[in-house]
Design a protein around this motif. Structure first.
Motif, PDB file in Angstrom:
ATOM      1  N   LEU A 152       4.976   5.822  -2.711  1.00  0.00           N
ATOM      2  CA  LEU A 152       5.489   6.296  -1.433  1.00  0.00           C
ATOM      3  C   LEU A 152       4.718   5.630  -0.303  1.00  0.00           C
ATOM      4  CD1 LEU A 152       5.811  10.091  -2.310  1.00  0.00           C
ATOM      5  CD2 LEU A 152       7.441   8.229  -2.700  1.00  0.00           C
ATOM      6  N   ARG A 153       5.464   5.062   0.663  1.00  0.00           N
ATOM      7  CA  ARG A 153       4.834   4.306   1.740  1.00  0.00           C
ATOM      8  C   ARG A 153       5.091   4.972   3.095  1.00  0.00           C
ATOM      9  NH1 ARG A 153       6.755  -1.509   1.917  1.00  0.00           N
ATOM     10  NH2 ARG A 153       8.840  -0.627   1.654  1.00  0.00           N
ATOM     11  N   THR A 154       4.164   4.786   3.983  1.00  0.00           N
ATOM     12  CA  THR A 154       4.352   5.305   5.342  1.00  0.00           C
ATOM     13  C   THR A 154       5.108   4.308   6.214  1.00  0.00           C
ATOM     14  OG1 THR A 154       2.203   4.411   6.019  1.00  0.00           O
ATOM     15  CG2 THR A 154       2.245   6.685   5.208  1.00  0.00           C
ATOM     16  N   ASP A 155       5.150   3.035   5.777  1.00  0.00           N
ATOM     17  CA  ASP A 155       5.770   2.004   6.618  1.00  0.00           C
ATOM     18  C   ASP A 155       7.037   1.417   5.989  1.00  0.00           C
ATOM     19  OD1 ASP A 155       4.523   0.782   4.504  1.00  0.00           O
ATOM     20  OD2 ASP A 155       3.626  -0.840   5.694  1.00  0.00           O
TER      21      ASP A 155
ATOM     22  N   PRO B 225      10.286   3.855  -0.536  1.00  0.00           N
ATOM     23  CA  PRO B 225       9.479   3.833  -1.754  1.00  0.00           C
ATOM     24  C   PRO B 225       9.798   2.620  -2.627  1.00  0.00           C
ATOM     25  CG  PRO B 225      11.028   5.686  -1.753  1.00  0.00           C
ATOM     26  CD  PRO B 225      11.189   4.995  -0.466  1.00  0.00           C
TER      27      PRO B 225
ATOM     28  N   ARG C 194       0.843  -1.193   0.000  1.00  0.00           N
ATOM     29  CA  ARG C 194       0.000   0.000   0.000  1.00  0.00           C
ATOM     30  C   ARG C 194       0.879   1.243   0.000  1.00  0.00           C
ATOM     31  NH1 ARG C 194      -5.253  -0.951   0.715  1.00  0.00           N
ATOM     32  NH2 ARG C 194      -5.600   1.267   1.048  1.00  0.00           N
ATOM     33  N   GLY C 195       0.362   2.312  -0.608  1.00  0.00           N
ATOM     34  CA  GLY C 195       1.086   3.568  -0.648  1.00  0.00           C
ATOM     35  C   GLY C 195       0.382   4.573  -1.534  1.00  0.00           C
ATOM     36  N   THR C 196       1.076   5.663  -1.801  1.00  0.00           N
ATOM     37  CA  THR C 196       0.525   6.743  -2.632  1.00  0.00           C
ATOM     38  C   THR C 196       1.448   6.987  -3.808  1.00  0.00           C
ATOM     39  OG1 THR C 196      -0.401   7.793  -0.651  1.00  0.00           O
ATOM     40  CG2 THR C 196      -0.245   9.146  -2.647  1.00  0.00           C
TER      41      THR C 196
ATOM     42  N   ASP D 152       3.468   8.835  -6.592  1.00  0.00           N
ATOM     43  CA  ASP D 152       4.057  10.156  -6.825  1.00  0.00           C
ATOM     44  C   ASP D 152       4.129  10.358  -8.346  1.00  0.00           C
ATOM     45  OD1 ASP D 152       5.486  12.483  -6.961  1.00  0.00           O
ATOM     46  OD2 ASP D 152       7.243  11.743  -5.871  1.00  0.00           O
TER      47      ASP D 152
ATOM     48  N   GLU E 267      -4.284   6.964  -1.104  1.00  0.00           N
ATOM     49  CA  GLU E 267      -3.624   5.681  -0.889  1.00  0.00           C
ATOM     50  C   GLU E 267      -4.288   4.590  -1.722  1.00  0.00           C
ATOM     51  OE1 GLU E 267      -1.677   3.646   2.961  1.00  0.00           O
ATOM     52  OE2 GLU E 267      -3.878   3.563   2.964  1.00  0.00           O
TER      53      GLU E 267
END
Length: 264
Positions: free
Chosen positions: A122-125, A128, A87-89, A91, A154
């Motif tokens: 881009l990941r929070t955990d 990238p 999971r991520g967003t 860019d 996300e």
């Protein structure tokens, strides 16, 4: 009286005379051909094992992306084509276009020259990860022409883990300075786009209903050439032909010697 001519004639009639070097050369060629055929059979076994491994991986339930501490240990034999999820967003501002040609055997109507859209996730955990989102034709390379597919927020990406594409004589080297990318090189792409700490692999996104239809995901080629049996039979056939020619020559030589003996 000189006896040299009689001695020479005797050497020509003597069984095996003058055949040592040709026989050694023929034996060496035979062993080489048998070795090449056997090597191709070994390659055949390796390729069939690879195909079975890939088939199992691409249909397995998706697993989490390997953590960074395992990245240095990833190998083609153990990890290529593993089905993963993350999971991520996206860019979109730092996407990279990698030139390719979508062949006539590809599924769907979109074919011809175009690009694979590689976008940082881009990941929070974790660091990238570059994602190959799929194919766009040349006339849609500008993101503005496919804005509907540049979603925000996300997302969950499911796809196949791919290690860097190996260099080939048939594929030009990447030229980041001029924006030219021709093969998947995650380290080079990340460096060109200023993406720090990116994973040393790329995820080929599985088929995904992207708004607007582009990029066209799920295009990973899983067709591997497997002509090793054909090559093995060719080498073994040449070895058999070499033996046949040698036997024919041997028989012809003995027939000539027999005729010479009866004519004396």
């Amino acid at each position: 009286m000189s006896t040299a001519p009689d001695d020479a004639a005797g050497r020509e009639r003597r069984p095996g005379g003058g055949l040592v070097l040709p026989a050694v050369a023929a034996l060496a060629a035979f062993l080489i051909l048998i070795g090449l055929g056997t090597w191709q059979l070994e390659r055949l076994a390796w390729k069939e094992e690879l195909l079975a491994r890939v088939e199992a991986r691409v249909h397995a339930p998706p697993a989490p992306v390997p953590p960074p501490e395992l990245w240095p240990k990833l190998t083609r034999e153990a990890d290529e084509y593993r089905r993963v999820q993350v999971r991520g967003t996206f860019d979109h501002g730092r996407e990279t276009l990698v030139y390719t040609v979508r062949g006539e055997d590809a599924a769907g109507p979109v074919k011809g020259q175009g690009y694979l859209v590689v976008t940082p996730l881009l990941r929070t955990d974790g660091p990238p990860i570059l994602v190959n989102r799929g194919f766009v034709p040349s006339d849609r390379r500008d993101p503005a022409t496919r804005a509907a597919g540049q979603g925000t927020g996300e997302v969950e990406v499911v796809g196949l883990l791919r290690l860097p594409e190996e260099a080939s004589w048939f594929v030009p080297a990447n030229d980041p300075a001029h924006g030219g990318f021709f093969r998947m090189d995650p380290a080079g792409i990340a460096a060109a786009r200023g993406i720090s700490g990116a994973a040393p692999f790329i995820i080929d996104e599985a088929v995904n209903a992207v708004p607007g239809g582009l990029p066209l995901s799920g295009g990973t080629r899983l067709v591997f050439p497997n002509r090793h049996l054909e090559y093995a039979l060719t080498w073994y056939g040449l070895a058999a032909a070499l033996v046949g020619v040698a036997l024919l020559q041997r028989c012809a030589r003995y027939r000539r010697q027999a005729l010479d003996a009866t004519s004396c």
